[in-house]
Design a protein around this motif. Structure first.
Motif, PDB file in Angstrom:
ATOM      1  N   UNK A  99       0.814  -1.213   0.000  1.00 12.62           N
ATOM      2  CA  UNK A  99       0.000   0.000   0.000  1.00 12.62           C
ATOM      3  C   UNK A  99       0.854   1.272   0.000  1.00 12.62           C
ATOM      4  N   UNK A 100       1.981   1.222   0.683  1.00 17.07           N
ATOM      5  CA  UNK A 100       2.831   2.400   0.809  1.00 17.07           C
ATOM      6  C   UNK A 100       3.480   2.746  -0.529  1.00 17.07           C
ATOM      7  N   UNK A 101       3.460   4.009  -0.882  1.00 14.43           N
ATOM      8  CA  UNK A 101       4.116   4.486  -2.094  1.00 14.43           C
ATOM      9  C   UNK A 101       5.466   5.101  -1.775  1.00 14.43           C
ATOM     10  N   UNK A 102       5.959   4.863  -0.558  1.00 15.37           N
ATOM     11  CA  UNK A 102       7.202   5.463  -0.094  1.00 15.37           C
ATOM     12  C   UNK A 102       8.382   4.545  -0.410  1.00 15.37           C
ATOM     13  N   UNK A 202      12.014   7.937   3.328  1.00 16.72           N
ATOM     14  CA  UNK A 202      13.188   7.353   2.683  1.00 16.72           C
ATOM     15  C   UNK A 202      13.839   6.250   3.515  1.00 16.72           C
ATOM     16  N   UNK A 203      13.674   6.294   4.822  1.00 21.62           N
ATOM     17  CA  UNK A 203      14.398   5.366   5.696  1.00 21.62           C
ATOM     18  C   UNK A 203      13.569   4.121   6.009  1.00 21.62           C
ATOM     19  N   UNK A 204      14.265   3.092   6.405  1.00 17.56           N
ATOM     20  CA  UNK A 204      13.658   1.817   6.769  1.00 17.56           C
ATOM     21  C   UNK A 204      13.166   1.901   8.213  1.00 17.56           C
ATOM     22  N   UNK A 205      11.874   1.631   8.424  1.00 16.72           N
ATOM     23  CA  UNK A 205      11.259   1.777   9.737  1.00 16.72           C
ATOM     24  C   UNK A 205      10.619   0.473  10.182  1.00 16.72           C
ATOM     25  N   UNK A 206      10.439   0.341  11.493  1.00 16.85           N
ATOM     26  CA  UNK A 206       9.836  -0.865  12.062  1.00 16.85           C
ATOM     27  C   UNK A 206       8.713  -0.486  13.020  1.00 16.85           C
ATOM     28  N   UNK A 230      11.550  12.843   8.092  1.00 16.91           N
ATOM     29  CA  UNK A 230      11.340  11.447   8.471  1.00 16.91           C
ATOM     30  C   UNK A 230      10.007  10.921   7.924  1.00 16.91           C
ATOM     31  N   UNK A 231       8.907  11.626   8.214  1.00 18.74           N
ATOM     32  CA  UNK A 231       7.592  11.168   7.752  1.00 18.74           C
ATOM     33  C   UNK A 231       6.578  12.291   7.850  1.00 18.74           C
ATOM     34  N   UNK A 232       5.459  12.111   7.175  1.00 23.84           N
ATOM     35  CA  UNK A 232       4.318  13.012   7.317  1.00 23.84           C
ATOM     36  C   UNK A 232       3.303  12.401   8.272  1.00 23.84           C
TER      37      UNK A 232
END
Length: 372
Positions: A99-102, A202-206, A230-232
């Motif tokens: 689903x994510x377009x990031x 842009x970064x890998x998140x958990x 980091x994120x919106x």
């Protein structure tokens, strides 16, 4: 489940693609899935440790992971549930990334309890416009040859504001100042230095389950430089009146995800309870590593900014991401006094409204003890 015999361990194996009736007991040397066996024994160790601590007999000491000769039925049941949970969380992880377009990858991890994915959460990448809200795509485009050095100030200059980023894409204006990025009508391309937030995570998140009762949280799986995007914060845009109505419902449920868009006036609110992105899972801290900025790209309506989180300092690999749910910006000038970002909790949003005292669990030495 393993059965320990004097000479060799045997495992009851569920074969991929075959029904449970085809399960068979196999000696360990027949199995090549070493990572699954290791995970299985870690699950045994964690559950034995948890039970020992619950009884108060471990004194905080780590319980040795030993294969019991006969598994307790409740332990066997827990291990089966844990395996099913891990499979479902892996499916949810795949769904989130689809689903994510990031560009940034999302991982999901729960080594704390048997909680699964939220059932009523829908992942979205941009605002969902609610009833009574209209987004006007009215931003003019720039015609710069070099947006970073153009004497006209590019899109920020057209709105009498500063260029927000340096050459590395790090924010260089103070919190409270709005950020105007180039938009779809601009002549510049995707490599323009004034396109940062719109490029996405842009970064890998958990997404991980916190061990201290704070529910889900988010941590970075790579180092993030200071002042980096980091994120919106994404969700459904609703009117303040609708936010009050939903807030009363959320108050009875004990939590909410209402974020006031009060850059110039308290008219609209973002509700990320059911529609949102990974920011839905970011926890509060009284000493956060994320700072809120108001962003304008295609839409220039100051009542409807996009909300972006930038790092306040260097964030280490594995560190949890947090922001202050009651963030205040120092009024150093006229511009910064416009921003008073409040994250609604217990159904009450916006600084002028009465707040419920909610206990803070951030654990920081500077903790205010209550969120509001």
């Amino acid at each position: 489940m393993p059965v320990c015999v004097p000479q060799e361990e045997h495992y009851l194996v569920k074969w991929k693609g075959y029904p449970h009736s085809a399960c068979s007991w196999e000696p360990r040397h027949h199995l090549k899935c070493f990572h699954l066996i290791k995970q299985f024994h870690r699950d045994i160790e964690r559950e034995l440790q948890r039970r020992a601590q619950a009884k108060g007999g471990s004194g905080g000491r780590k319980v040795a992971a030993r294969c019991p000769r006969k598994l307790d039925p409740s332990l066997s049941h827990h291990l089966v549930l844990k395996a099913k949970q891990r499979q479902l969380l892996r499916q949810w992880q795949q769904h989130l990334n689809a689903k994510s377009l990031q560009p940034g990858l999302i991982l999901v991890e729960n080594e704390v309890d048997l909680e699964g994915a939220p059932r009523d959460f829908v992942y979205i990448n941009e605002y969902k416009v609610g009833e009574g809200v209209t987004l006007s795509q009215v931003a003019p485009g720039c015609s710069c040859h070099d947006c970073y050095t153009d004497t006209g100030g590019c899109c920020p200059g057209a709105s009498m504001h500063k260029f927000a980023y340096n050459h590395e894409g790090q924010v260089r204006v103070r919190a409270g100042h709005p950020i105007y990025e180039c938009n779809s009508f601009c002549r510049c391309g995707p490599s323009c230095p004034n396109r940062v937030v719109q490029k996405g995570i842009q970064c890998k998140l958990c997404i991980f389950r916190t061990p201290d009762g704070r529910g889900w949280g988010v941590r970075s799986l790579e180092k993030i430089r200071k002042h980096s995007f980091v994120m919106e914060y994404v969700g459904e845009i609703i009117t303040s009146e609708e936010a009050e109505r939903r807030g009363q419902i959320y108050d009875r449920q004990g939590a909410t995800y209402l974020f006031d868009l009060d850059y110039v006036e308290d008219v609209y609110t973002v509700d990320a309870a059911h529609y949102g992105n990974i920011s839905h899972f970011v926890n509060h801290s009284c000493n956060p590593n994320l700072q809120v900025y108001n962003i304008f790209i295609d839409n220039l309506d100051e009542r409807l900014p996009r909300i972006a989180f930038f790092s306040t300092r260097t964030i280490r690999t594995g560190e949890e991401l947090t922001f202050d749910y009651n963030m205040q910006v120092d009024p150093v000038d006229v511009e910064s006094t416009k921003m008073d970002s409040n994250f609604g909790l217990a159904g009450l949003t916006g600084s002028p409204k009465k707040r419920v005292r909610v206990e803070c669990k951030c654990g920081q030495s500077s903790c205010r003890k209550y969120l509001f």
